[in-house]
Enzyme design. Structure first.
Site, PDB file in Angstrom:
ATOM      1  N   ASP A   1      -2.182  -1.131  -5.741  1.00  0.00           N
ATOM      2  CA  ASP A   1      -2.759   0.088  -4.979  1.00  0.00           C
ATOM      3  C   ASP A   1      -3.053   1.355  -5.983  1.00  0.00           C
ATOM      4  O   ASP A   1      -2.148   1.913  -6.535  1.00  0.00           O
ATOM      5  CB  ASP A   1      -1.665   0.304  -4.041  1.00  0.00           C
ATOM      6  CG  ASP A   1      -2.170   1.667  -3.264  1.00  0.00           C
ATOM      7  OD1 ASP A   1      -3.361   1.663  -2.618  1.00  0.00           O
ATOM      8  OD2 ASP A   1      -1.444   2.452  -3.124  1.00  0.00           O
TER       9      ASP A   1
ATOM     10  N   PHE B   1       0.885  -1.242  -0.002  1.00  0.00           N
ATOM     11  CA  PHE B   1      -0.026   0.087   0.131  1.00  0.00           C
ATOM     12  C   PHE B   1       0.740   1.465   0.066  1.00  0.00           C
ATOM     13  O   PHE B   1       2.018   1.020   0.100  1.00  0.00           O
ATOM     14  CB  PHE B   1      -0.835  -0.023   1.058  1.00  0.00           C
ATOM     15  CG  PHE B   1      -2.006  -1.021   1.086  1.00  0.00           C
ATOM     16  CD1 PHE B   1      -3.368  -0.658   0.524  1.00  0.00           C
ATOM     17  CD2 PHE B   1      -1.710  -2.325   1.465  1.00  0.00           C
ATOM     18  CE1 PHE B   1      -4.312  -1.687   0.492  1.00  0.00           C
ATOM     19  CE2 PHE B   1      -2.857  -3.327   1.537  1.00  0.00           C
ATOM     20  CZ  PHE B   1      -3.935  -3.062   0.817  1.00  0.00           C
ATOM     21  N   CYS B   2       0.188   2.253  -0.271  1.00  0.00           N
ATOM     22  CA  CYS B   2       0.891   3.778  -0.275  1.00  0.00           C
ATOM     23  C   CYS B   2       1.774   4.019   0.904  1.00  0.00           C
ATOM     24  O   CYS B   2       1.079   3.721   2.025  1.00  0.00           O
ATOM     25  CB  CYS B   2      -0.165   4.826  -0.432  1.00  0.00           C
ATOM     26  SG  CYS B   2       0.474   6.481  -0.253  1.00  0.00           S
ATOM     27  N   PRO B   3       2.709   4.585   1.108  1.00  0.00           N
ATOM     28  CA  PRO B   3       3.757   4.832   0.005  1.00  0.00           C
ATOM     29  C   PRO B   3       4.681   3.710  -0.400  1.00  0.00           C
ATOM     30  O   PRO B   3       5.860   4.113  -1.048  1.00  0.00           O
ATOM     31  CB  PRO B   3       4.441   6.206   0.295  1.00  0.00           C
ATOM     32  CG  PRO B   3       4.550   5.890   1.681  1.00  0.00           C
ATOM     33  CD  PRO B   3       3.573   4.752   2.150  1.00  0.00           C
ATOM     34  N   GLY B   4       4.336   2.556  -0.244  1.00  0.00           N
ATOM     35  CA  GLY B   4       5.395   1.309  -0.572  1.00  0.00           C
ATOM     36  C   GLY B   4       5.697   1.490  -2.154  1.00  0.00           C
ATOM     37  O   GLY B   4       7.064   1.484  -2.260  1.00  0.00           O
TER      38      GLY B   4
END
Lengths: 76, 130
Positions: A40, A13-16
């Site tokens: 995502d 998920f953000c910011p991955g």
């Protein structure tokens, strides 16, 4: 130009996915292309925004079977 | 253009707040901002090396996040330092109260910092509090 590097951020998920792209950008040369894979949707919208802000090139964003493919060229 | 400065104060030890603070710090840092994070109160014990303390969920979203592949907040803080211009500073008062030294804290944290120095450093920047 080397082969296009695939940055697999699927499942994160953000910011991955963005962080994975940034780490990958450090390993390639100016002019090289990278393709970020993300499941995502927020990252699919946010990564081009970051790319523009810091001055790289956003080439395309496409979605296929729930996976976004964001293609970026390292510009500096 | 002047360098944009982003400052983040974290005093909560709950998952949602630490997560949001780490997201702001890391994304700002990789977007070219000069980032200063100040860790105090209930946030600091989580950054003691090898601690068994885990950030509890504050509500439904935190519980949901624990079951998904959300980037770990400590990893995001570390990436803010490695990939951008970020400093993660432990509050010297909180360290004194806990009785911990700098070398007992996570390696990517900066120098023990007092409020006077922090306030002087972040003057004129936008400040986020969590």
């Amino acid at each position: 130009m080397g082969p296009r590097m695939i940055v697999d951020g699927k499942g994160s998920f953000c910011p991955g996915p963005l962080m994975e792209l940034i780490a990958a950008l450090k390993q390639v040369h100016v002019g090289d292309e990278l393709e970020v894979l993300s499941t995502d949707k927020g990252s699919a919208n946010d990564i081009p925004e970051w790319v523009r802000k810091v001055g790289h090139e956003h080439l395309s964003t496409t979605e296929q079977d729930g996976v976004w493919h964001i293609v970026v060229r390292k510009a500096k | 253009m002047a360098i944009e400065k982003t400052s983040v104060v974290v005093i909560s030890g709950t998952l949602e707040r630490l997560q949001m603070a780490a997201m702001v710090a890391s994304v700002a840092a990789v977007s070219g901002h000069e980032v200063t994070v100040f860790l105090s109160m209930n946030a600091l014990p989580l950054f003691v090396r090898g601690t068994a303390v885990r950030a509890p969920a504050e509500g439904e979203m935190g519980v949901l996040m624990q079951s998904k592949q959300v980037p770990e907040f400590k990893m995001l803080f570390e990436q803010a330092v490695e990939l951008g211009e970020a400093r993660i500073l432990p509050c010297s008062m909180a360290m004194d109260v806990m009785g911990v030294e700098r070398d007992q804290l996570e390696g990517y944290l900066g120098e023990a910092t007092g409020l006077t120095k922090f306030l002087a450093d972040v003057q004129g920047s936008q400040v986020w509090t969590f």
